[in-house]
Structure formats: structure tokens, C-alpha cells
Design a protein around this motif. Sequence first.
Motif, short mmCIF file in Angstrom:
data_model
loop_
_atom_site.label_atom_id
_atom_site.label_comp_id
_atom_site.label_asym_id
_atom_site.label_seq_id
_atom_site.Cartn_x
_atom_site.Cartn_y
_atom_site.Cartn_z
N LEU A 16 0.82 -1.20 0.00
CA LEU A 16 0.00 0.00 0.00
C LEU A 16 0.86 1.25 0.00
O LEU A 16 0.60 2.20 -0.76
CB LEU A 16 -0.94 -0.01 1.21
N SER A 17 1.91 1.27 0.83
CA SER A 17 2.75 2.47 0.87
C SER A 17 3.47 2.67 -0.46
O SER A 17 3.62 3.80 -0.92
CB SER A 17 3.75 2.38 2.03
N ALA A 22 3.95 5.73 -5.44
CA ALA A 22 4.00 5.78 -6.90
C ALA A 22 2.91 6.69 -7.45
O ALA A 22 3.12 7.42 -8.42
CB ALA A 22 3.85 4.37 -7.47
N GLN A 23 1.74 6.66 -6.81
CA GLN A 23 0.66 7.51 -7.28
C GLN A 23 0.98 8.98 -7.02
O GLN A 23 0.68 9.85 -7.83
CB GLN A 23 -0.65 7.13 -6.60
N ALA A 24 1.59 9.26 -5.87
CA ALA A 24 1.89 10.65 -5.53
C ALA A 24 2.96 11.23 -6.44
O ALA A 24 2.91 12.41 -6.82
CB ALA A 24 2.34 10.73 -4.07
N GLY A 28 4.26 9.34 -15.31
CA GLY A 28 4.36 9.85 -16.67
C GLY A 28 3.43 9.16 -17.65
O GLY A 28 3.43 9.49 -18.83
N ASN A 29 2.65 8.20 -17.21
CA ASN A 29 1.74 7.49 -18.11
C ASN A 29 0.30 7.95 -17.95
O ASN A 29 -0.62 7.23 -18.32
CB ASN A 29 1.81 5.98 -17.85
N ALA A 30 0.09 9.11 -17.39
CA ALA A 30 -1.27 9.60 -17.19
C ALA A 30 -1.93 9.88 -18.52
O ALA A 30 -1.30 10.33 -19.47
CB ALA A 30 -1.24 10.87 -16.34
#
Length: 75
Positions: A16-17, A22-24, A28-30
Motif C-alpha cells: 500500500l505504501s 508511486a501515485q503521488a 508519466g503514463n497519465a
Amino acid sequence: MSTSSTGGDPDPERMLSAALRAQATGNGNAEPESAPNQRPPRQPKPRGLPVLRVLLYALLLGILVGGIAGVISLQ
């Protein structure tokens, strides 16, 4: 990812951490934002409740049970 010492499964807290980290930071793949003139896809119309079918079933079941109770009480 590290694994716990009790069977080789990844530690859920560490997973989870890592996912939150990684989300924060972003990877670059957004996906690019959609153009403002495009309409969103239509949502399928939700099915309504079969009220008439349920009422008819309840009526027929009530008549059947009442008839059986009447026949039993006459004997």
C-alpha cells in the motif's frame, strides 16, 4: 517489493505504501485530459424494478395459499 517471512506473500502495508508513493510521484503514463467539446459516453439506462410482476406474483400466491387454507379448514 519485499516479502514477509511467513510464507513469501508481500506485506500488505508495504504494498500500500509503495502504491501510494508511486501515485503521488506520478509515473508519466497519465492519460491526457479529454477535449472540452467531446461528450462523455452514454451510461446505460438502469433497469426499473419489476413492480407489476411482483404484485401479480403476490396476488396469485395469496389466492393460492388462501384457497389451500380454505380447503384444509373445510375438512
